[in-house]
Design an enzyme around this catalytic site. Structure first.
Site, short mmCIF file in Angstrom:
data_model
loop_
_atom_site.label_atom_id
_atom_site.label_comp_id
_atom_site.label_asym_id
_atom_site.label_seq_id
_atom_site.Cartn_x
_atom_site.Cartn_y
_atom_site.Cartn_z
N TRP A 116 0.81 -1.22 0.00
CA TRP A 116 0.00 0.00 0.00
C TRP A 116 0.84 1.26 0.00
O TRP A 116 0.49 2.25 -0.64
CB TRP A 116 -1.01 0.00 1.16
CG TRP A 116 -2.09 -1.00 0.94
CD1 TRP A 116 -2.31 -2.15 1.65
CD2 TRP A 116 -3.09 -0.99 -0.09
NE1 TRP A 116 -3.37 -2.84 1.12
CE2 TRP A 116 -3.87 -2.16 0.06
CE3 TRP A 116 -3.39 -0.11 -1.13
CZ2 TRP A 116 -4.94 -2.46 -0.80
CZ3 TRP A 116 -4.46 -0.42 -1.99
CH2 TRP A 116 -5.21 -1.58 -1.81
N ASP A 186 -1.62 6.53 6.96
CA ASP A 186 -2.67 5.71 6.37
C ASP A 186 -3.00 4.64 7.40
O ASP A 186 -2.21 3.74 7.65
CB ASP A 186 -2.16 5.08 5.07
CG ASP A 186 -3.16 4.09 4.46
OD1 ASP A 186 -4.26 3.91 5.02
OD2 ASP A 186 -2.82 3.49 3.41
N LYS A 210 -12.52 -1.89 6.61
CA LYS A 210 -11.81 -2.93 7.34
C LYS A 210 -12.28 -3.04 8.79
O LYS A 210 -12.69 -4.10 9.21
CB LYS A 210 -10.31 -2.74 7.22
CG LYS A 210 -9.84 -3.29 5.87
CD LYS A 210 -8.58 -2.74 5.32
CE LYS A 210 -8.41 -3.22 3.88
NZ LYS A 210 -7.52 -2.38 3.10
C1 LIG Z 1 -7.04 -1.73 1.93
C2 LIG Z 1 -6.07 -0.60 2.05
C3 LIG Z 1 -6.09 0.52 1.19
C4 LIG Z 1 -7.02 0.55 -0.01
O1 LIG Z 1 -7.86 1.54 -0.07
P1 LIG Z 1 -9.07 1.59 -1.13
O2 LIG Z 1 -10.21 2.02 -0.28
O3 LIG Z 1 -9.24 0.25 -1.74
O4 LIG Z 1 -8.64 2.62 -2.09
C5 LIG Z 1 -5.21 1.56 1.46
N1 LIG Z 1 -4.32 1.47 2.47
C6 LIG Z 1 -4.26 0.40 3.27
C7 LIG Z 1 -3.28 0.36 4.38
C8 LIG Z 1 -5.14 -0.65 3.09
O5 LIG Z 1 -5.07 -1.73 3.89
#
Ligand SMILES: *Cc1c(COP(=O)(O)O)cnc(C)c1O
Length: 383
Positions: A116, A186, A210
């Protein structure tokens, strides 16, 4: 035939639920689904589903505002952060962060911890920023996170970007660095999974799918002092201030997705008793599984213990045929989502808020049985 409400609330409906370890979207707490179900046709006496309410209605604005209020309360934030609900997922934030807090050519620092962050880095680079990867776990195949006490950010850098939990490789930072430039995290896969110390963080973003809801909304927390650093001249929709000013209702928000987030926030507060308690539950789930894996000769966790993620447990069976058989047999047993990320292979079990300890215990029971049947097929690999 139209399903009657009575058919839908039949208890068997929830009894037949899968044991869900999907990496995202993933499991949602059953009490949340039950509440959503109960008010699906008529939200708070409106005679409408949340899906049918105008985004300009008092009810939707209440859900948005109350969700922000609950996040603040749960995280103990007072008023130092603005909280907004956006669309575009984590991936849009890979662009909005550098767009808002830097100009073309400006230095921005990133930590690379796998899949990511790789996407975040490429997104920022596509905007022509002077991006430097100041630390990376690529030398050890991302099986541990860089030591944050040893990082060296550039003095003029506009911010440091990192990913708190690395969903694909199963690593996690357990603290954040105290450095002179703003830290932007993030937290898509560990936001609202435990109490955290935000004192060293300036911006946090996380999509909901998530730990806090459905795909469709992304939650962004911005420290108020960061608002003065936002670059002028951005198209309105990309400027964080637009969404703050319009209370996350600048354009049609993903109302139902935010509503599920609101329900999960209520569940964390009212059913679980807060983030401290939720963190303990999540820690327990993870340690049960890691301890079991470490105790067997069949299963192997490649992640260095101090970097292990509480959310995504990755492991392998050092025998490809057996690994495939394991994944197949789990799915036959109603245990879903155990295959690793398509870029990594192996196995991965995600232990988000919606996953119960009972589900983890069922998995361990299954793994134990499988290990007993096959332990002579492999020799323990020591890395
Ligand atoms: C799943 C994930 C994303 C993905 O984001 P989208 O909503 O699919 O654009 C970004 N960063 C992390 C750490 C993730 O686990």
């Amino acid at each position: 035939m139209i399903l009657s409400q009575k058919t839908l609330v039949n208890k068997n409906f929830s009894d037949r639920r899968a044991i869900n370890f999907y990496a995202g979207p993933g499991a949602i707490p059953l009490p949340v689904l039950e509440r959503v179900h109960a008010e699906l046709f008529n939200f708070k006496g409106t005679g409408m589903s949340v899906m049918e309410l105008s985004h300009r209605s008092d009810e939707i604005q209440f859900i948005i505002d109350d969700s922000a209020k609950r996040i603040k309360k749960l995280m103990g934030l007072d008023d130092q952060f603005e909280i907004i609900f956006l669309q575009g997922g984590g991936s849009l934030q890979f662009l909005m962060v550098p767009m808002n807090f830097s100009q073309p050519g400006d230095p921005i620092d990133y930590i690379d911890t796998g899949y990511w962050t790789g996407k975040a880095i490429r997104a920022a680079q596509s905007l022509g920023r002077n991006l430097k990867i100041i630390a990376s776990s690529s030398d050890y195949n991302h099986t541990s996170v860089p030591n944050l006490n040893e990082i060296d950010t550039r003095p003029g850098a506009k911010f440091l970007h990192l990913c708190s939990n690395n969903t694909v490789v199963g690593t996690q930072f357990h603290s954040f660095p105290e450095i002179p430039i703003p830290v932007i995290a993030d937290m898509s896969s560990d936001f609202m999974s435990k109490q955290i110390d935000v004192s060293n963080l300036s911006v946090i973003y996380a999509h909901a799918q998530k730990n806090v809801g459905l795909a469709g909304t992304t939650i962004v927390l911005i420290r108020k002092e960061m608002l003065t650093k936002i670059c002028e001249g951005l198209p309105e929709i990309f400027d964080y201030r637009t969404h703050i000013k319009n209370k996350s209702n600048y354009h049609t928000p993903p109302c139902f997705s935010i509503y599920i987030t609101w329900q999960i926030l209520r569940w964390i507060e009212e059913d679980i008793g807060g983030l401290e308690k939720l963190g303990k539950i999540n820690q327990k789930k993870a340690s049960l599984l890691y301890d079991f894996i470490d105790s067997t000769s069949l299963f192997h966790c490649p992640v260095e213990p101090s970097s292990r993620s509480q959310m995504n447990v990755v492991f392998t069976i050092p025998n490809e045929t057996l690994e495939k058989q394991f994944i197949y047999e789990t799915s036959q047993a109603g245990i879903i989502g155990v295959a690793g990320h398509r870029t990594r292979g192996g196995c991965r079990v995600s232990l988000y808020n919606g996953v119960t300890q009972e589900a983890v215990e069922t998995l361990i029971f299954f793994m134990n049985k499988f290990a007993k049947q096959h332990s002579t097929s492999v020799t323990k690999v020591i890395y």
